[in-house]
Design a protein around this motif. Sequence first.
Motif, PDB file in Angstrom:
ATOM      1  N   VAL A  42       0.860  -1.188   0.000  1.00  0.00           N
ATOM      2  CA  VAL A  42       0.000   0.000   0.000  1.00  0.00           C
ATOM      3  C   VAL A  42       0.893   1.235   0.000  1.00  0.00           C
ATOM      4  O   VAL A  42       1.883   1.303   0.740  1.00  0.00           O
ATOM      5  CB  VAL A  42      -0.936  -0.007   1.236  1.00  0.00           C
ATOM      6  N   GLU A  43       0.541   2.200  -0.832  1.00  0.00           N
ATOM      7  CA  GLU A  43       1.260   3.479  -0.869  1.00  0.00           C
ATOM      8  C   GLU A  43       1.276   4.087   0.537  1.00  0.00           C
ATOM      9  O   GLU A  43       0.282   4.019   1.261  1.00  0.00           O
ATOM     10  CB  GLU A  43       0.563   4.458  -1.818  1.00  0.00           C
ATOM     11  N   PRO A  44       2.394   4.693   0.929  1.00  0.00           N
ATOM     12  CA  PRO A  44       2.500   5.263   2.278  1.00  0.00           C
ATOM     13  C   PRO A  44       1.349   6.192   2.667  1.00  0.00           C
ATOM     14  O   PRO A  44       0.898   6.169   3.811  1.00  0.00           O
ATOM     15  CB  PRO A  44       3.838   6.004   2.240  1.00  0.00           C
ATOM     16  N   ALA A  45       0.854   6.976   1.752  1.00  0.00           N
ATOM     17  CA  ALA A  45      -0.223   7.919   2.064  1.00  0.00           C
ATOM     18  C   ALA A  45      -1.530   7.222   2.441  1.00  0.00           C
ATOM     19  O   ALA A  45      -2.408   7.840   3.045  1.00  0.00           O
ATOM     20  CB  ALA A  45      -0.468   8.854   0.884  1.00  0.00           C
ATOM     21  N   HIS A  46      -1.651   5.943   2.116  1.00  0.00           N
ATOM     22  CA  HIS A  46      -2.905   5.223   2.360  1.00  0.00           C
ATOM     23  C   HIS A  46      -2.767   4.137   3.428  1.00  0.00           C
ATOM     24  O   HIS A  46      -3.718   3.401   3.678  1.00  0.00           O
ATOM     25  CB  HIS A  46      -3.416   4.625   1.053  1.00  0.00           C
ATOM     26  N   ARG A  47      -1.602   4.055   4.042  1.00  0.00           N
ATOM     27  CA  ARG A  47      -1.413   3.066   5.106  1.00  0.00           C
ATOM     28  C   ARG A  47      -2.190   3.469   6.344  1.00  0.00           C
ATOM     29  O   ARG A  47      -2.510   4.635   6.548  1.00  0.00           O
ATOM     30  CB  ARG A  47       0.076   2.913   5.417  1.00  0.00           C
ATOM     31  N   SER A  48      -2.540   2.503   7.138  1.00  0.00           N
ATOM     32  CA  SER A  48      -3.306   2.700   8.386  1.00  0.00           C
ATOM     33  C   SER A  48      -4.707   3.224   8.126  1.00  0.00           C
ATOM     34  O   SER A  48      -5.304   3.865   8.990  1.00  0.00           O
ATOM     35  CB  SER A  48      -2.563   3.630   9.352  1.00  0.00           C
ATOM     36  N   THR A  49      -5.250   2.953   6.945  1.00  0.00           N
ATOM     37  CA  THR A  49      -6.617   3.367   6.629  1.00  0.00           C
ATOM     38  C   THR A  49      -7.551   2.165   6.500  1.00  0.00           C
ATOM     39  O   THR A  49      -8.748   2.345   6.305  1.00  0.00           O
ATOM     40  CB  THR A  49      -6.668   4.146   5.297  1.00  0.00           C
ATOM     41  N   GLY A  50      -6.983   0.955   6.559  1.00  0.00           N
ATOM     42  CA  GLY A  50      -7.790  -0.245   6.374  1.00  0.00           C
ATOM     43  C   GLY A  50      -7.925  -0.675   4.938  1.00  0.00           C
ATOM     44  O   GLY A  50      -8.573  -1.677   4.635  1.00  0.00           O
ATOM     45  N   ILE A  51      -7.305   0.067   4.036  1.00  0.00           N
ATOM     46  CA  ILE A  51      -7.473  -0.245   2.616  1.00  0.00           C
ATOM     47  C   ILE A  51      -6.870  -1.606   2.252  1.00  0.00           C
ATOM     48  O   ILE A  51      -7.390  -2.306   1.392  1.00  0.00           O
ATOM     49  CB  ILE A  51      -6.937   0.880   1.712  1.00  0.00           C
ATOM     50  N   ALA A  52      -5.800  -1.998   2.912  1.00  0.00           N
ATOM     51  CA  ALA A  52      -5.184  -3.296   2.603  1.00  0.00           C
ATOM     52  C   ALA A  52      -6.167  -4.434   2.877  1.00  0.00           C
ATOM     53  O   ALA A  52      -6.312  -5.348   2.065  1.00  0.00           O
ATOM     54  CB  ALA A  52      -3.892  -3.487   3.388  1.00  0.00           C
ATOM     55  N   GLY A  53      -6.850  -4.372   3.990  1.00  0.00           N
ATOM     56  CA  GLY A  53      -7.840  -5.402   4.318  1.00  0.00           C
ATOM     57  C   GLY A  53      -9.000  -5.405   3.344  1.00  0.00           C
ATOM     58  O   GLY A  53      -9.473  -6.479   2.928  1.00  0.00           O
ATOM     59  N   ARG A  54      -9.473  -4.232   2.952  1.00  0.00           N
ATOM     60  CA  ARG A  54     -10.565  -4.163   1.981  1.00  0.00           C
ATOM     61  C   ARG A  54     -10.113  -4.681   0.622  1.00  0.00           C
ATOM     62  O   ARG A  54     -10.883  -5.316  -0.108  1.00  0.00           O
ATOM     63  CB  ARG A  54     -11.099  -2.730   1.883  1.00  0.00           C
ATOM     64  N   LEU A  55      -8.855  -4.443   0.286  1.00  0.00           N
ATOM     65  CA  LEU A  55      -8.309  -4.933  -0.979  1.00  0.00           C
ATOM     66  C   LEU A  55      -8.211  -6.456  -0.971  1.00  0.00           C
ATOM     67  O   LEU A  55      -8.596  -7.113  -1.944  1.00  0.00           O
ATOM     68  CB  LEU A  55      -6.938  -4.304  -1.227  1.00  0.00           C
ATOM     69  N   VAL A  56      -7.721  -7.029   0.116  1.00  0.00           N
ATOM     70  CA  VAL A  56      -7.652  -8.487   0.218  1.00  0.00           C
ATOM     71  C   VAL A  56      -9.060  -9.075   0.136  1.00  0.00           C
ATOM     72  O   VAL A  56      -9.298 -10.059  -0.576  1.00  0.00           O
ATOM     73  CB  VAL A  56      -6.939  -8.921   1.512  1.00  0.00           C
ATOM     74  N   GLN A  57     -10.005  -8.463   0.822  1.00  0.00           N
ATOM     75  CA  GLN A  57     -11.383  -8.954   0.764  1.00  0.00           C
ATOM     76  C   GLN A  57     -11.913  -8.893  -0.671  1.00  0.00           C
ATOM     77  O   GLN A  57     -12.582  -9.826  -1.126  1.00  0.00           O
ATOM     78  CB  GLN A  57     -12.298  -8.161   1.691  1.00  0.00           C
ATOM     79  N   TYR A  58     -11.627  -7.826  -1.371  1.00  0.00           N
ATOM     80  CA  TYR A  58     -12.033  -7.719  -2.773  1.00  0.00           C
ATOM     81  C   TYR A  58     -11.456  -8.886  -3.584  1.00  0.00           C
ATOM     82  O   TYR A  58     -12.157  -9.504  -4.392  1.00  0.00           O
ATOM     83  CB  TYR A  58     -11.592  -6.380  -3.369  1.00  0.00           C
ATOM     84  N   GLY A  59     -10.169  -9.186  -3.359  1.00  0.00           N
ATOM     85  CA  GLY A  59      -9.548 -10.299  -4.065  1.00  0.00           C
ATOM     86  C   GLY A  59     -10.240 -11.617  -3.767  1.00  0.00           C
ATOM     87  O   GLY A  59     -10.555 -12.391  -4.682  1.00  0.00           O
TER      88      GLY A  59
END
Length: 94
Positions: A42-59
């Motif tokens: 995840v790009e540094p500006a978007h870390r700690s926003t939960g986006i990684a978990g939402r991305l994995v769920q999307y996958g």
Amino acid sequence: MTEEFRHNTDQSRFEAWVDDEFAGEVTYVLSDGIAEFDHTWVEPAHRSTGIAGRLVQYGFDTVRAAGEWRIRPVCPFVASWTKLHPEYQDLVVA
């Protein structure tokens, strides 16, 4: 802020986009019907926003909807996420 998730089959990855800018990825290697999810970034500006978990769920949701693959969580983040989401265990192979 708008969040969009995409499956980029040419690059073998699931992507996160925020306000039309690339925000992160989960890459995979596909072999014999098993997608090894091998890296999350995840790009540094978007870390700690939960986006990684939402991305994995999307996958995982994309794989489930297609019904053609199973997933081997090689990436430590994906492996940890999988343990927290038992509802996806039917897709997971060791």
